[in-house]
Scaffold this motif. Structure first.
Motif, mmCIF file in Angstrom:
data_model
loop_
_atom_site.group_PDB
_atom_site.id
_atom_site.type_symbol
_atom_site.label_atom_id
_atom_site.label_comp_id
_atom_site.label_asym_id
_atom_site.label_seq_id
_atom_site.Cartn_x
_atom_site.Cartn_y
_atom_site.Cartn_z
ATOM 1 N N TYR A 143 -1.557 0.642 -4.751
ATOM 2 C CA TYR A 143 -0.553 -0.357 -4.392
ATOM 3 C C TYR A 143 0.584 -0.369 -5.408
ATOM 4 O O TYR A 143 0.424 0.067 -6.549
ATOM 5 C CB TYR A 143 -1.202 -1.744 -4.345
ATOM 6 C CG TYR A 143 -2.154 -1.867 -3.179
ATOM 7 C CD1 TYR A 143 -1.716 -2.331 -1.945
ATOM 8 C CD2 TYR A 143 -3.482 -1.484 -3.311
ATOM 9 C CE1 TYR A 143 -2.584 -2.423 -0.865
ATOM 10 C CE2 TYR A 143 -4.361 -1.569 -2.244
ATOM 11 C CZ TYR A 143 -3.903 -2.037 -1.020
ATOM 12 O OH TYR A 143 -4.755 -2.124 0.043
ATOM 13 N N MET A 194 0.834 -1.191 0.000
ATOM 14 C CA MET A 194 0.000 0.000 0.000
ATOM 15 C C MET A 194 0.877 1.252 0.000
ATOM 16 O O MET A 194 1.826 1.358 0.764
ATOM 17 C CB MET A 194 -0.911 0.020 1.223
ATOM 18 C CG MET A 194 -1.766 1.286 1.274
ATOM 19 S SD MET A 194 -2.871 1.331 2.686
ATOM 20 C CE MET A 194 -4.251 0.405 2.064
ATOM 21 N N GLN A 195 0.520 2.205 -0.838
ATOM 22 C CA GLN A 195 1.251 3.458 -0.891
ATOM 23 C C GLN A 195 0.413 4.586 -0.300
ATOM 24 O O GLN A 195 -0.739 4.375 0.071
ATOM 25 C CB GLN A 195 1.667 3.767 -2.340
ATOM 26 C CG GLN A 195 2.510 2.652 -2.967
ATOM 27 C CD GLN A 195 3.833 2.421 -2.253
ATOM 28 O OE1 GLN A 195 4.404 3.334 -1.671
ATOM 29 N NE2 GLN A 195 4.327 1.188 -2.278
ATOM 30 N N ARG A 196 0.931 5.780 -0.265
ATOM 31 C CA ARG A 196 0.328 6.853 0.520
ATOM 32 C C ARG A 196 -1.102 7.216 0.129
ATOM 33 O O ARG A 196 -1.870 7.686 0.943
ATOM 34 C CB ARG A 196 1.205 8.104 0.443
ATOM 35 C CG ARG A 196 1.426 8.599 -0.992
ATOM 36 C CD ARG A 196 2.319 9.818 -1.006
ATOM 37 N NE ARG A 196 1.804 10.833 -0.105
ATOM 38 C CZ ARG A 196 2.551 11.739 0.514
ATOM 39 N NH1 ARG A 196 3.845 11.731 0.317
ATOM 40 N NH2 ARG A 196 2.002 12.635 1.284
ATOM 41 N N ASN A 197 -1.464 6.999 -1.122
ATOM 42 C CA ASN A 197 -2.816 7.381 -1.542
ATOM 43 C C ASN A 197 -3.758 6.192 -1.606
ATOM 44 O O ASN A 197 -4.807 6.264 -2.211
ATOM 45 C CB ASN A 197 -2.754 8.097 -2.896
ATOM 46 C CG ASN A 197 -2.254 7.187 -4.009
ATOM 47 O OD1 ASN A 197 -1.706 6.121 -3.738
ATOM 48 N ND2 ASN A 197 -2.451 7.599 -5.240
ATOM 49 N N GLY A 198 -3.365 5.069 -1.007
ATOM 50 C CA GLY A 198 -4.251 3.917 -0.985
ATOM 51 C C GLY A 198 -4.123 3.021 -2.210
ATOM 52 O O GLY A 198 -4.791 1.998 -2.294
#
Lengths: 848, 127
Positions: free
Chosen positions: A557, A551-555
């Motif tokens: 992947y 998961m990355q910062r904005n939801g």
């Protein structure tokens, strides 16, 4: 503001300048440092790690020139001192005024006047440049002979021998005294030391001097002739017989000199000119120059204090030493050689066990004066602070193997003013005060007192002090389990429990949390309990494991296919490129030789992975606390210098351990030669090829507290290497704590790296076969997690943004473009409660 | 069910999914009219909870993907991004009092779970 000029930029000079800046709160001083070497100050004591692959940057001490008060002039030695006018002239011709001058010029290696000492191929062992020169020559030297010769069998000589060994040469050490390290250990200890170093391939020639170094036809050194008639063919000779203070500047400036050289100083480290101080190896205190960094640091502290108006006095030198040379423990402390009148010696000489211990005690056997430990120096931490004090018990019991050594002396026996950490001069009293202030674990004590952050030999005592103070160091995982992770592994193994629900209801309380659930998931997975998303296990996983992506910062992947050892075919590269283009993903090469594709929405993941698995890719486990990558250089496949097939080995290891769940992520690397292009010593396990096989290093990592891996075993063949790695990893998985990386785990093991080596190499716990079996079961049971998901409609159904609108993407996810690639747009999603103009009742909403 | 933040407003029931599609302790996201999102959970004892899917600490719509558990008996979900733990009952963050999640009424009828979506912003919640 006064002008302070410091001549020299070694460790002691660095300590001095650091000390002045810290204490000088009224900004009295401006500091100019003249360094002869062209590089910033570095840790000369750790120089041998440079040969093992540490970079010069890694050896560097803190950059003091970041302080506006400090000016560093590198590559600009002092040429003359004019005491009358208080100026220093530099080699570059600059004339600097000073109000105070500190000489920290150190010492230079002494090269005895033997014939041939200036031939090409002869070196000293002192600076980074020296090591570069030796390294550059080692290859060519092997054409002459496999042997490398070190003249001098002291501490530094053995270090040089280790360096030669790491460069693939067979080291011969020549020592004029009848045994090695004659200044630190006695004859009995020297004998055991000699046997121990010979076990690791060092040939020692003691009780004989060097007659000559003779040239070969090419005019380079090619033979060393010893006083006893021995002739050693070699292309590399390293002189390491001792040092001489570099006192020429002081002498020319007319300062009073010590009897045997060095600048004479008083207890305040002042020379005969009160405006001039001298510290470190150039200073002569009562006629003695100390060639160790600890006394130099003590002198630096004294001068720093004096410069800001203090009245510190040089407390005398602690010449205690504990080190591990060539994998051999050696410690020497206090009056090690029993020079005090009527001193008595208590000796345990365990020749077959290759272990020697001696305590020197007062004539009435009540006071500890010093000691020597060879082969096992674990008792050093408790014995050294007792020097000059009453012995807590029978001296023989303190050093005999059955007496328990370190365990024999409790921390309680130490008086409050005893230095527990000699590297940073931290007393037991200071530590107890810190514990009283609420520092209730070893990590806290380390950060607030600095104790345990030097050589680390006092860490066991820190633990004992904590427990003596009644601090219970809770190992409970969280409020739901009173067990540590390692204990939970044993519970799961013993009970055969296969679900979290059963485990928490029988051995825990409540319903778990984000701390214990992933731990139990990891334990179940590493004990072979099926797919990570199978059954109830799915609910335990962190989102990364749950959707098999990061998961990355904005939801969104990121997707990382496995690229074993970084080896990838052109077709596979094209596939990755096509997939990324088709789904509009940002691509980046990772630090671990893989390609990361960012910005995939959850419902896109199966489609992306369908394409990737069809092209032969499998999950790279970038999301899991699991083996991530085994990085490699190109090794013998392409490299001119490679000595083993590092790519083949890295591919083999990465495929062997793929999918292995562990307490923290695991990274590894394989380098094809000592040049270490794969940076293997920054990894949890790192492998460096030698002429004779593989060296295995363990416990390195990057991250928050970077560590270098340490040598566990050397010159291994392929099968032994894999066996040792199997054992190492499984032992780690079974006994480490939650989110504990291998470095911290090894540090926390009772007995540290030595104990680990005993378990992995010597099977001291008798569990090697079991660990290997567990690994074999993992290898046999491996399947690609993404392929499993793609074949299972039930698992696939989870990959939607919305349960009520499976086809809809998350409307809040938006991208901008940066450097021609998509990156998250910073505007957030619509929070609940915002106006809802198009609300419909009971049905799939229209999201445009 | 806690619906305090919505008490002055008419609610719209949005169908989420069939009951058997909601596994215990694993959330799902529900798209609401107007583009807002709810995170819907069933705890192990069968209780249903819905909160804002937007993580107040990061503004990413990810709460449904957090780990469900309890803290001292209080049913919780942890943000999958920075792991702050929120009460599923009240929406209050148990690690940082400045953070909270709006809560939504949930109902289960005839084998279907539905979430009540607010039509207008509740009093006191600005952006």
């Amino acid at each position: 503001m006064g002008q302070l000029v410091v001549i020299g930029n070694g460790m002691v000079a660095h300590r001095l300048v650091e000390g002045v800046c810290r204490r000088d709160t009224h900004r009295q001083w401006r500091v100019t440092v003249l360094g002869e070497e062209p590089r910033p100050a570095y840790d000369r004591v750790a120089l041998s790690s440079y040969v093992e692959g540490a970079s010069e940057e890694e050896l560097r001490l803190a950059d003091l020139s970041a302080d506006p008060r400090v000016e560093l002039r590198l590559g600009e030695p002092a040429a003359a001192i004019d005491r009358e006018n208080r100026t220093v002239t530099t080699a570059a011709g600059a004339v600097l005024d000073y109000d105070a001058l500190v000489l920290a010029t150190g010492s230079s290696p002494f090269v005895p006047p033997v014939a041939g000492r200036d031939l090409p191929g002869c070196h000293v062992y002192r600076t980074v440049d020296d090591l570069d020169a030796i390294t550059a020559e080692a290859e060519a030297a092997r054409a002459v002979s496999d042997a490398g010769v070190v003249i001098g069998g002291g501490l530094l000589g053995l270090e040089a021998a280790n360096a030669l060994r790491l460069l693939g040469l067979e080291p011969h050490v020549v020592e004029a005294a009848p045994w090695l390290m004659p200044r630190q250990v006695d004859e009995g200890g020297g004998a055991v030391l000699g046997r121990l170093v010979s076990d690791v391939g060092v040939r020692s020639h003691t009780g004989t001097a060097v007659d000559a170094v003779e040239p070969g036809d090419d005019g380079r050194a090619s033979r060393v002739v010893l006083g006893d008639g021995t002739v050693i063919d070699t292309g590399v000779v390293v002189f390491s017989v001792g040092v001489r203070p570099r006192d020429a500047l002081a002498r020319e400036a007319g300062l009073v000199m010590g009897e045997r050289g060095g600048v004479a100083v008083d207890g305040a480290c002042r020379t005969s000119d009160p405006a001039v101080h001298a510290v470190g190896e150039v200073a002569s205190v009562d006629g003695v120059c100390y060639g160790l960094v600890a006394p130099g640091n003590a002198m630096a502290d004294v001068v720093a204090d004096r410069l800001v108006g203090g009245d510190a006095v040089f407390p005398g030198a602690d010449t205690s030493t504990k080190l591990k040379l060539l994998g051999v423990d050696v410690a020497s402390f206090g009056d090690a050689l029993a020079t005090a009148p009527d001193a008595l010696e208590v000796v345990v000489n365990d020749a077959p066990g290759k272990r020697y211990a001696k305590l020197v005690v007062s004539d009435d056997a009540t006071t500890l004066l010093g000691g020597v430990l060879v082969g096992d120096a674990s008792a050093y931490a408790t014995l050294r602070p007792l020097v000059g004090r009453e012995l807590p018990g029978d001296p023989l019991a303190l050093v005999s193997p059955s007496g328990g050594g370190a365990d024999g002396v409790g921390a309680d026996a130490l008086p409050d003013d005893a230095q527990v950490c000699s590297c940073h001069a931290v007393t037991k009293g200071a530590l107890n005060a810190a514990i009283g202030d609420g520092n209730h674990d070893v990590a806290d004590l380390k950060s607030c007192t600095q104790a345990g952050t030097g050589c680390g030999s006092c860490v066991p005592i820190l633990r004992k002090l904590l427990s003596s103070a009644g601090v219970e160091q809770s190992t409970a995982l969280c409020e739901h389990f009173a067990y540590s992770r390692a204990e939970l592994v044993e519970v799961v193994r013993a009970t055969g429990v296969t679900t979290f629900s059963e485990l928490v209801s029988t051995h825990g309380r409540g319903r778990g949390c984000d701390a214990c659930k992933p731990v139990v998931a990891s334990i179940l997975a590493s004990l072979g309990n099926g797919h990570v998303l199978g059954g109830e296990q799915a609910a335990l996983q962190d989102t990364n494991d749950h959707v098999l992506a990061n998961m990355q910062r904005n939801g969104t992947y990121s997707v990382v296919p496995r690229v074993p050892a970084g080896e990838v075919t052109p077709d596979q590269l094209v596939t990755i490129g096509e997939v990324a283009r088709e789904f509009g993903l940002y691509t980046k090469i990772t630090g671990g030789q893989r390609i990361d594709m960012f910005g995939a929405r959850i419902e896109q993941l199966p489609w992306i992975w369908k394409r990737l698995t069809d092209a032969g890719f499998e999950s790279g486990h970038a999301y899991g606390k699991a083996l991530r990558t085994v990085k490699s250089c190109v090794g013998t496949t392409w490299c001119r210098y490679g000595v083993q097939d590092s790519v083949g080995m890295a591919v083999h290891l990465e495929l062997r351990y793929r999918g292995l769940r562990s307490p923290h992520k695991i990274k590894a690397a394989v380098s094809g030669c000592a040049r270490e292009c794969a940076e293997a010593r920054g990894k949890d396990f790192g492998i460096i090829a030698t002429e004779n096989g593989w060296n295995l290093y363990v416990g390195g990592n990057g991250g928050f507290s970077p560590r270098h891996a340490q040598l566990l075993a050397s010159d291994l063949d392929d099968d032994t290497l894999v066996r040792y790695v199997d054992r190492f990893l499984m032992f780690y998985i079974r006994t480490a704590e939650r989110l504990q990386r291998t470095a911290g785990w090894i540090e926390d093991l009772e007995g540290g790296l030595d104990h680990l080596r005993d378990v992995v190499v010597h099977d001291s716990l008798g569990i090697a076969a079991e660990l290997e079996e567990a690994m074999a079961a993992h290898v046999a049971g491996y399947t690609d997690e993404w392929r499993d998901v793609l074949e299972d409609p039930e698992k696939l159904s989870r990959f939607v943004s919305f349960v009520n609108a499976p086809e809809s993407p998350d409307p809040s996810i938006r991208f901008e473009t940066e450097r021609q690639q998509p990156v998250p747009a910073m505007s957030g999603p619509v929070p609940l409660g915002m106006p809802a103009p198009h609300a419909t009742v009971e049905g799939s909403p229209d999201v445009g | 069910m806690s619906g305090d933040t919505l008490r002055h407003h008419r609610t719209t029931w949005v169908t989420a999914c069939p009951s058997d599609q909601l596994s215990p302790e694993r959330g799902v996201a529900v798209l609401l009219p107007g583009g807002a999102q709810a995170a819907l959970f069933r705890t192990f004892d069968g209780h249903l909870y819905a909160v804002d899917n937007v993580d107040p600490a990061t503004s990413a719509a990810v709460m449904a993907r957090g780990i469900v558990g309890d803290r001292d008996g209080e049913p919780t979900v942890a943000s999958p991004l920075h792991k702050q733990v929120f009460s599923l009952r009240t929406g209050q963050c148990l690690d940082d009092p400045r953070l909270w999640l709006a809560t939504l009424p949930v109902r289960e009828r005839d084998g279907t779970v539905a979430v009540a979506a607010p039509e207008e912003p509740p009093a006191g919640s600005g952006s």
